[in-house]
Design a protein around this motif. Structure first.
Motif, PDB file in Angstrom:
ATOM      1  N   LEU A  81       0.830  -1.208   0.000  1.00 51.33           N
ATOM      2  CA  LEU A  81       0.000   0.000   0.000  1.00 51.33           C
ATOM      3  C   LEU A  81       0.861   1.253   0.000  1.00 51.33           C
ATOM      4  CD1 LEU A  81      -3.028   0.927   0.311  1.00 51.33           C
ATOM      5  CD2 LEU A  81      -2.557   1.048   2.758  1.00 51.33           C
ATOM      6  N   ASN A  82       1.923   1.226   0.793  1.00 51.42           N
ATOM      7  CA  ASN A  82       2.805   2.388   0.890  1.00 51.42           C
ATOM      8  C   ASN A  82       3.412   2.770  -0.460  1.00 51.42           C
ATOM      9  OD1 ASN A  82       2.308   2.506   3.626  1.00 51.42           O
ATOM     10  ND2 ASN A  82       4.233   1.525   4.218  1.00 51.42           N
ATOM     11  N   VAL A  83       3.682   1.765  -1.294  1.00 52.94           N
ATOM     12  CA  VAL A  83       4.245   2.034  -2.623  1.00 52.94           C
ATOM     13  C   VAL A  83       3.301   2.926  -3.424  1.00 52.94           C
ATOM     14  CG1 VAL A  83       4.842   0.997  -4.855  1.00 52.94           C
ATOM     15  CG2 VAL A  83       5.651  -0.055  -2.726  1.00 52.94           C
ATOM     16  N   PHE A  84       2.022   2.585  -3.430  1.00 47.72           N
ATOM     17  CA  PHE A  84       1.059   3.344  -4.225  1.00 47.72           C
ATOM     18  C   PHE A  84       0.771   4.713  -3.611  1.00 47.72           C
ATOM     19  CE2 PHE A  84       0.175  -1.180  -5.027  1.00 47.72           C
ATOM     20  CZ  PHE A  84       0.564  -1.202  -6.362  1.00 47.72           C
ATOM     21  N   GLN A  85       0.769   4.771  -2.298  1.00 46.85           N
ATOM     22  CA  GLN A  85       0.567   6.072  -1.646  1.00 46.85           C
ATOM     23  C   GLN A  85       1.751   6.998  -1.927  1.00 46.85           C
ATOM     24  OE1 GLN A  85      -0.110   4.555   2.342  1.00 46.85           O
ATOM     25  NE2 GLN A  85      -2.319   4.915   2.174  1.00 46.85           N
ATOM     26  N   ARG A  86       2.943   6.431  -1.893  1.00 45.25           N
ATOM     27  CA  ARG A  86       4.144   7.234  -2.167  1.00 45.25           C
ATOM     28  C   ARG A  86       4.159   7.728  -3.614  1.00 45.25           C
ATOM     29  NH1 ARG A  86       7.294   3.949   0.003  1.00 45.25           N
ATOM     30  NH2 ARG A  86       7.895   2.743  -1.838  1.00 45.25           N
ATOM     31  N   GLU A  87       3.701   6.884  -4.535  1.00 46.24           N
ATOM     32  CA  GLU A  87       3.669   7.243  -5.951  1.00 46.24           C
ATOM     33  C   GLU A  87       2.404   8.022  -6.317  1.00 46.24           C
ATOM     34  OE1 GLU A  87       6.078   6.736  -8.121  1.00 46.24           O
ATOM     35  OE2 GLU A  87       7.379   5.602  -6.768  1.00 46.24           O
ATOM     36  N   GLU A  88       1.518   8.212  -5.338  1.00 47.66           N
ATOM     37  CA  GLU A  88       0.256   8.933  -5.540  1.00 47.66           C
ATOM     38  C   GLU A  88      -0.581   8.305  -6.647  1.00 47.66           C
ATOM     39  OE1 GLU A  88       1.475  12.998  -6.141  1.00 47.66           O
ATOM     40  OE2 GLU A  88       1.606  13.362  -3.994  1.00 47.66           O
ATOM     41  N   VAL A  89      -0.691   6.975  -6.591  1.00 51.84           N
ATOM     42  CA  VAL A  89      -1.485   6.215  -7.553  1.00 51.84           C
ATOM     43  C   VAL A  89      -2.708   5.654  -6.841  1.00 51.84           C
ATOM     44  CG1 VAL A  89      -1.535   4.170  -9.045  1.00 51.84           C
ATOM     45  CG2 VAL A  89       0.501   5.630  -8.982  1.00 51.84           C
ATOM     46  N   THR A  90      -3.868   5.821  -7.441  1.00 51.06           N
ATOM     47  CA  THR A  90      -5.102   5.315  -6.854  1.00 51.06           C
ATOM     48  C   THR A  90      -5.899   4.550  -7.911  1.00 51.06           C
ATOM     49  OG1 THR A  90      -7.034   5.972  -5.542  1.00 51.06           O
ATOM     50  CG2 THR A  90      -6.393   7.428  -7.343  1.00 51.06           C
ATOM     51  N   ASN A  91      -7.109   4.108  -7.540  1.00 46.72           N
ATOM     52  CA  ASN A  91      -7.886   3.217  -8.416  1.00 46.72           C
ATOM     53  C   ASN A  91      -7.023   2.041  -8.864  1.00 46.72           C
ATOM     54  OD1 ASN A  91     -10.078   4.858  -8.091  1.00 46.72           O
ATOM     55  ND2 ASN A  91     -10.388   5.276 -10.268  1.00 46.72           N
ATOM     56  N   VAL A  92      -6.345   1.464  -7.889  1.00 44.57           N
ATOM     57  CA  VAL A  92      -5.394   0.390  -8.153  1.00 44.57           C
ATOM     58  C   VAL A  92      -5.636  -0.769  -7.199  1.00 44.57           C
ATOM     59  CG1 VAL A  92      -3.682   1.485  -6.618  1.00 44.57           C
ATOM     60  CG2 VAL A  92      -2.929  -0.206  -8.298  1.00 44.57           C
ATOM     61  N   CYS A  93      -5.497  -1.972  -7.718  1.00 46.65           N
ATOM     62  CA  CYS A  93      -5.533  -3.191  -6.917  1.00 46.65           C
ATOM     63  C   CYS A  93      -4.279  -3.987  -7.245  1.00 46.65           C
ATOM     64  CB  CYS A  93      -6.782  -4.012  -7.245  1.00 46.65           C
ATOM     65  SG  CYS A  93      -6.843  -5.625  -6.431  1.00 46.65           S
ATOM     66  N   CYS A  94      -3.582  -4.445  -6.220  1.00 44.07           N
ATOM     67  CA  CYS A  94      -2.349  -5.206  -6.427  1.00 44.07           C
ATOM     68  C   CYS A  94      -2.377  -6.464  -5.568  1.00 44.07           C
ATOM     69  CB  CYS A  94      -1.137  -4.351  -6.072  1.00 44.07           C
ATOM     70  SG  CYS A  94       0.463  -5.180  -6.346  1.00 44.07           S
ATOM     71  N   VAL A  95      -2.010  -7.587  -6.174  1.00 45.25           N
ATOM     72  CA  VAL A  95      -1.895  -8.854  -5.459  1.00 45.25           C
ATOM     73  C   VAL A  95      -0.484  -9.398  -5.681  1.00 45.25           C
ATOM     74  CG1 VAL A  95      -2.847 -11.159  -5.095  1.00 45.25           C
ATOM     75  CG2 VAL A  95      -4.336  -9.321  -5.929  1.00 45.25           C
ATOM     76  N   VAL A  96       0.213  -9.696  -4.601  1.00 46.14           N
ATOM     77  CA  VAL A  96       1.539 -10.310  -4.699  1.00 46.14           C
ATOM     78  C   VAL A  96       1.445 -11.714  -4.119  1.00 46.14           C
ATOM     79  CG1 VAL A  96       3.970 -10.205  -4.055  1.00 46.14           C
ATOM     80  CG2 VAL A  96       2.723  -8.089  -4.555  1.00 46.14           C
ATOM     81  N   THR A  97       1.668 -12.685  -4.975  1.00 42.45           N
ATOM     82  CA  THR A  97       1.607 -14.102  -4.621  1.00 42.45           C
ATOM     83  C   THR A  97       2.996 -14.592  -4.247  1.00 42.45           C
ATOM     84  OG1 THR A  97      -0.242 -14.463  -6.140  1.00 42.45           O
ATOM     85  CG2 THR A  97       1.043 -16.401  -5.495  1.00 42.45           C
ATOM     86  N   ARG A  98       3.084 -15.374  -3.169  1.00 41.54           N
ATOM     87  CA  ARG A  98       4.382 -15.924  -2.763  1.00 41.54           C
ATOM     88  C   ARG A  98       4.309 -17.447  -2.679  1.00 41.54           C
ATOM     89  NH1 ARG A  98       7.354 -15.675   3.168  1.00 41.54           N
ATOM     90  NH2 ARG A  98       9.367 -16.555   2.519  1.00 41.54           N
ATOM     91  N   TYR A  99       5.203 -18.072  -3.415  1.00 42.56           N
ATOM     92  CA  TYR A  99       5.441 -19.506  -3.258  1.00 42.56           C
ATOM     93  C   TYR A  99       6.672 -19.654  -2.366  1.00 42.56           C
ATOM     94  CZ  TYR A  99       2.056 -20.867  -6.835  1.00 42.56           C
ATOM     95  OH  TYR A  99       0.894 -21.085  -7.545  1.00 42.56           O
ATOM     96  N   PHE A 100       6.468 -20.149  -1.175  1.00 49.34           N
ATOM     97  CA  PHE A 100       7.543 -20.229  -0.179  1.00 49.34           C
ATOM     98  C   PHE A 100       8.652 -21.167  -0.652  1.00 49.34           C
ATOM     99  CE2 PHE A 100       9.074 -22.011   4.015  1.00 49.34           C
ATOM    100  CZ  PHE A 100       9.800 -20.882   4.360  1.00 49.34           C
TER     101      PHE A 100
END
Length: 209
Positions: A81-100
């Motif tokens: 979330l901080n990435v998008f707030q810092r870049e002032e980007v909105t109307n955005v959805c991000c999913v980061v998938t992790r395979y351990f």
């Protein structure tokens, strides 16, 4: 400059950190229902992953949501979330998938990895600025049609639609201040015979930044 920034397009990215595989997806969304549907679609696609962490930010409603999806609290959703707030980007959805991958990254390592996942996806998508554009109806003779179309594009506008009859009426849109230069070029091109008519305003996304 007024307006706000959104992802230019949907995108994905991937990297490996200490054998853990991180797959990022970014989507342009405008409602919470859209965001939830995108999150669920990624969950279905990567159902066997250890974590599907996500966040979304919506401009009109001001809604902000995120989830660590089983990662230690504060190491995934919030850093994304901080990435998008810092870049002032909105109307955005991000999913980061992790395979351990079997190697623990620690809180700092996880925070850096999920931040990178969001930033890499945003870099892949690019951004566009949404601003209040002015709409114009442009009457045009057939001999001048192609030239007028070129002038619309050259002045930074877009051709949205056209009506064809005894003459053509082009429905166009221009970002702030661009309509003035187009009107001047149109006057010159048609020797003052063609003048656009104002047809309202609308918030539209511009070209990729």
């Amino acid at each position: 400059m007024d307006g706000y920034r959104i992802p230019f397009q949907d995108a994905e990215s991937e990297f490996t950190e200490k054998r853990s595989r991180f797959i990022s997806h970014i989507f342009q969304v405008s409602t919470e229902a859209e965001a939830r549907e995108k999150i669920e679609s990624v969950h279905r696609r990567y159902y066997d992953a250890r974590h599907n962490c996500w966040c979304y930010l919506l401009h009109d409603s001001g809604i902000v949501r995120y989830s660590d999806d089983g990662e230690p609290q504060g190491t995934a959703g919030q850093p994304m979330l901080n990435v998008f707030q810092r870049e002032e980007v909105t109307n955005v959805c991000c999913v980061v998938t992790r395979y351990f991958g079997g190697v623990l990254l620690g809180s700092g390592g996880l925070t850096r990895a999920y931040s990178r996942g969001a930033k890499d996806a945003l870099d892949a998508a690019g951004t566009a600025r949404v601003q209040l554009w002015t709409l114009w109806d442009v009457p045009c003779t057939y001999p001048l049609l192609e030239r007028v179309k070129l002038e619309v594009t050259a002045c930074g506008g877009v051709l949205r639609d056209a009506e064809y009859g005894a003459e053509v009426v082009l429905h166009t849109a221009f970002p702030p201040e661009a309509a003035a230069s187009f009107t001047a070029r149109l006057t010159e091109l048609s020797a003052g015979q063609i003048a656009p008519t104002a047809a309202g305003e609308e918030y539209l996304a511009g070209a990729k930044e």
